[in-house]
Design an enzyme around this catalytic site. Structure first.
Site, mmCIF file in Angstrom:
data_model
loop_
_atom_site.group_PDB
_atom_site.id
_atom_site.type_symbol
_atom_site.label_atom_id
_atom_site.label_comp_id
_atom_site.label_asym_id
_atom_site.label_seq_id
_atom_site.Cartn_x
_atom_site.Cartn_y
_atom_site.Cartn_z
ATOM 1 N N SER A 20 2.846 31.095 17.967
ATOM 2 C CA SER A 20 4.002 31.363 18.832
ATOM 3 C C SER A 20 3.715 32.504 19.801
ATOM 4 O O SER A 20 4.030 32.426 20.999
ATOM 5 C CB SER A 20 5.213 31.751 17.980
ATOM 6 O OG SER A 20 5.630 30.664 17.201
ATOM 7 N N ARG A 37 3.170 32.508 24.114
ATOM 8 C CA ARG A 37 3.992 33.393 24.943
ATOM 9 C C ARG A 37 3.150 34.390 25.722
ATOM 10 O O ARG A 37 3.470 34.747 26.867
ATOM 11 C CB ARG A 37 5.019 34.109 24.056
ATOM 12 C CG ARG A 37 6.128 33.158 23.567
ATOM 13 C CD ARG A 37 6.794 33.683 22.327
ATOM 14 N NE ARG A 37 7.982 32.930 21.935
ATOM 15 C CZ ARG A 37 7.964 31.769 21.249
ATOM 16 N NH1 ARG A 37 6.812 31.217 20.922
ATOM 17 N NH2 ARG A 37 9.100 31.176 20.914
ATOM 18 N N GLY A 85 4.763 20.921 20.979
ATOM 19 C CA GLY A 85 6.160 21.023 21.400
ATOM 20 C C GLY A 85 6.467 22.396 21.975
ATOM 21 O O GLY A 85 7.193 22.520 22.972
ATOM 22 N N ARG A 121 8.950 13.112 20.637
ATOM 23 C CA ARG A 121 9.858 14.216 20.294
ATOM 24 C C ARG A 121 10.906 14.452 21.388
ATOM 25 O O ARG A 121 10.645 14.227 22.572
ATOM 26 C CB ARG A 121 9.033 15.487 20.028
ATOM 27 C CG ARG A 121 8.110 15.289 18.836
ATOM 28 C CD ARG A 121 7.248 16.492 18.551
ATOM 29 N NE ARG A 121 8.037 17.637 18.122
ATOM 30 C CZ ARG A 121 7.514 18.848 17.916
ATOM 31 N NH1 ARG A 121 6.228 19.068 18.124
ATOM 32 N NH2 ARG A 121 8.285 19.829 17.519
ATOM 33 N N SER A 177 16.872 26.783 17.532
ATOM 34 C CA SER A 177 15.524 26.532 18.051
ATOM 35 C C SER A 177 15.059 27.663 18.941
ATOM 36 O O SER A 177 15.649 27.943 19.980
ATOM 37 C CB SER A 177 15.512 25.225 18.846
ATOM 38 O OG SER A 177 14.320 25.151 19.610
ATOM 39 N N GLN A 198 12.362 27.504 20.543
ATOM 40 C CA GLN A 198 11.801 26.883 21.749
ATOM 41 C C GLN A 198 12.876 26.719 22.815
ATOM 42 O O GLN A 198 12.655 27.005 23.993
ATOM 43 C CB GLN A 198 11.180 25.533 21.404
ATOM 44 C CG GLN A 198 9.960 25.668 20.500
ATOM 45 C CD GLN A 198 9.419 24.336 20.043
ATOM 46 O OE1 GLN A 198 9.942 23.270 20.419
ATOM 47 N NE2 GLN A 198 8.377 24.368 19.228
ATOM 48 N N ASP A 239 8.534 26.170 9.570
ATOM 49 C CA ASP A 239 7.245 25.461 9.545
ATOM 50 C C ASP A 239 6.602 25.480 8.162
ATOM 51 O O ASP A 239 5.551 24.880 7.957
ATOM 52 C CB ASP A 239 6.282 26.095 10.556
ATOM 53 C CG ASP A 239 6.748 25.850 11.987
ATOM 54 O OD1 ASP A 239 7.483 24.871 12.224
ATOM 55 O OD2 ASP A 239 6.382 26.655 12.863
ATOM 56 N N ARG A 249 8.872 15.352 8.971
ATOM 57 C CA ARG A 249 8.251 16.018 7.820
ATOM 58 C C ARG A 249 8.976 15.744 6.505
ATOM 59 O O ARG A 249 8.365 15.870 5.444
ATOM 60 C CB ARG A 249 8.134 17.529 8.077
ATOM 61 C CG ARG A 249 7.057 17.826 9.104
ATOM 62 C CD ARG A 249 6.858 19.299 9.389
ATOM 63 N NE ARG A 249 5.688 19.455 10.256
ATOM 64 C CZ ARG A 249 5.420 20.539 10.959
ATOM 65 N NH1 ARG A 249 6.225 21.587 10.916
ATOM 66 N NH2 ARG A 249 4.327 20.598 11.707
ATOM 67 N N ARG A 296 0.319 20.339 9.801
ATOM 68 C CA ARG A 296 0.824 20.986 8.581
ATOM 69 C C ARG A 296 0.938 20.007 7.405
ATOM 70 O O ARG A 296 0.843 20.398 6.257
ATOM 71 C CB ARG A 296 2.153 21.687 8.856
ATOM 72 C CG ARG A 296 2.010 22.805 9.876
ATOM 73 C CD ARG A 296 3.174 23.771 9.868
ATOM 74 N NE ARG A 296 3.278 24.439 11.159
ATOM 75 C CZ ARG A 296 2.484 25.439 11.560
ATOM 76 N NH1 ARG A 296 1.544 25.898 10.765
ATOM 77 N NH2 ARG A 296 2.637 25.983 12.754
HETATM 78 C C1 S3P Z 1 8.326 27.718 17.644
HETATM 79 C C2 S3P Z 1 9.581 27.388 17.234
HETATM 80 C C3 S3P Z 1 9.862 26.419 16.155
HETATM 81 C C4 S3P Z 1 8.636 26.115 15.320
HETATM 82 C C5 S3P Z 1 7.420 25.906 16.173
HETATM 83 C C6 S3P Z 1 7.126 27.141 17.001
HETATM 84 C C7 S3P Z 1 8.156 28.689 18.739
HETATM 85 O O1 S3P Z 1 10.319 25.204 16.720
HETATM 86 O O2 S3P Z 1 8.844 24.988 14.510
HETATM 87 O O3 S3P Z 1 6.279 25.630 15.374
HETATM 88 O O4 S3P Z 1 7.036 29.192 18.926
HETATM 89 O O5 S3P Z 1 9.138 28.971 19.425
HETATM 90 P P1 S3P Z 1 11.869 24.968 17.119
HETATM 91 O O6 S3P Z 1 12.204 25.847 18.249
HETATM 92 O O7 S3P Z 1 11.935 23.504 17.494
HETATM 93 O O8 S3P Z 1 12.640 25.275 15.882
#
Ligand code: S3P
Length: 449
Positions: free
Chosen positions: A29, A33, A101, A129, A174, A176, A326, A357, A402
């Site tokens: 993550s 970023r 994602g 997705r 989320s 994300q 995760d 999952r 995973r």
């Molecule tokens: C992440 C947020 C999570 C996580 C992903 C990484 C991120 O997803 O499952 O592996 O770096 O912001 P979601 O935002 O869909 O929960």
């Protein structure tokens, strides 16, 4: 791995003991970023410890196509020359985010308030997705997009020429979604706010501040309001990426279920929005020590030591899900080796990860001889205690790193070997996984098909 690749089956067999001190690759993550914010800043951002996994390399490639200059100075050492907020340029090729994602959703946010057109795609897993969860809030800035049904990839997005600031109450927990909106808000006038019912990982907020943006986090009647002040000038900074707790979970989990094991993982990120698994493991009776806790570049970091333990089944509080989202696949494996029933709920989001999952774990554990019930939003696992898993099966990993790592860990402690059909996707988040597990004493072998 967007184009067809040769599947790489891998087999794990019962191992004597896992011992040693290791580090794990940088946090995924934070790595995404660092590259994105570095590209949106002015000046040169120096990153150390960057995760050089497939997912993050795709983000580096996308930000290069958008005009940033990325230089690799050594292992995990990258320099990013940014273009400044609003300075991203229209790419002359499709941005292919592979399996990621996080990469695709955050980059969509980054381009959403700059008047350029971008076409995004990914591999078969990513193209399944949902992207509507990001496209809908981005449309409120004035961003236009056209994709497949349900907003699925491939899709084309045109950033808003005259963006409006946005206040958005997110219906899904989320990071994300939150991050995409905050990144879009950087190039909009005024204040952009995301209201979160449950707090999710806060790396974007922390890093935005490190780059000089104003971010306010305040209690709100519906949770927490996170606000970025727009037309922000981001200034390059230095970022040291700590070890990924979501990767550290695999060797630590293996140590908990393989008799006589004692494994320490050094330099692991222990941000509270990411550390839910470790709290859960302690409730299960795991011998898990936190050593050398310290602050590293604005994030809490520590070494974690796990020793073989008699685990017991528990009810995992659903409200803990965002801080360990995760980690449920590996927790499900641990629950199979615990004594008694483990119940995990509040996990609908697991159905829209790299694979569904809940299905992948329920099917795989059942094949391994574990009594498991799939719920709409979770799993119930009847653990049989140490040494109880029959194993002796092949597992479909469904393009999900995973799922692959979780069942390989299971195989290290099962009575008969467990073979995953494709270990190639492990490189998206944990390059060197099988070498590292082997170094600890784990028995992993390639299988020729
Ligand atoms: C992440 C947020 C999570 C996580 C992903 C990484 C991120 O997803 O499952 O592996 O770096 O912001 P979601 O935002 O869909 O929960």
């Amino acid at each position: 791995m967007t184009t067809a690749h040769a599947a790489a089956p891998l087999r794990a067999r019962a191992s004597r003991s896992l011992t040693g001190r290791i580090g794990v690759p940088g946090d995924k993550s934070i790595s995404h970023r660092a590259l994105i914010l570095g590209a949106m800043a002015t000046g040169e951002t120096a990153i150390t410890g960057l995760l050089e996994g497939e997912d993050v390399l795709r983000t580096a490639d996308a930000m290069t196509a958008l005009g940033a200059i990325m230089t690799r100075a050594g292992e995990g050492a990258w320099r990013v020359s940014g273009v400044g907020t609003g300075g991203l340029s229209e790419p002359d090729r499709v941005l292919d985010h592979g399996n990621s994602g996080t990469g695709v959703r955050l980059v969509m946010g980054a381009v959403a308030t700059t008047p350029i057109a971008c076409t995004f795609t990914g591999d078969a897993s990513l193209c399944r997705r949902p992207m509507g969860r990001v496209l809908e809030p981005l449309s409120r800035f004035g961003t236009e997009s056209m994709g497949r049904a349900g907003g699925r990839l491939p899709l084309t997005l045109r950033g808003a020429a005259n963006p409006m600031p946005v206040v958005y109450a997110s219906p899904v927990a989320s990071a994300q979604v939150k991050s995409a909106i905050l990144l879009a808000g950087l190039n909009a006038p005024g204040r952009t706010t995301v209201i979160e019912r449950e707090s999710t990982r806060d790396h974007t907020e922390r890093m935005l501040r490190a780059f000089g943006a104003r971010v306010d986090v305040e209690p709100h009647e519906d949770g927490t309001a996170v606000t970025v002040t727009g037309e922000a000038e981001l200034s390059a900074t230095a970022i040291a990426v700590p070890g990924d707790p979501s990767s550290a979970a695999f060797p630590l989990a293996a140590a908990l279920i393989v008799p006589d094991s004692d494994v320490t993982v050094e330099g692991v990120l222990l941000n509270p929005t990411r550390a839910g698994l470790y709290e859960t493991l302690r409730e299960m009776g795991a011998s898990l020590d936190i050593l050398d806790a310290r602050d590293a570049g604005g994030e809490p970091v520590a070494s974690l030591r796990a020793r073989f333990s008699a685990l017991k089944g528990i009810e995992v509080p659903p409200e803990r899900a965002p801080s360990m989202i995760d980690e449920y696949p590996i927790l499900a494996v641990l629950a199979a080796f615990a004594e008694g029933r483990t119940v995990m709920r509040g996990l609908k989001e697991l159905r829209v990860k790299e694979s569904d999952r809940l299905v992948a774990m329920a099917r795989g554990l059942a094949a391994c001889g574990v009594a498991v019930t799939e719920l709409e939003d979770g799993l119930i696992i009847e653990g049989g205690g140490p040494g109880s898993m029959p194993g002796g099966v092949g597992i479909a990993t469904e393009m999900d790193h995973r799922i692959a790592m979780s069942f390989l860990v299971a195989g290290l402690a099962a009575r008969a070997p467990v073979t995953v059909d494709d270990s190639a996707f492990i490189a998206t988040s944990f390059p060197g996984f099988s070498e590292l597990m082997t170094r600890l004493g784990g028995s992993l072998e390639r299988v020729n098909r």
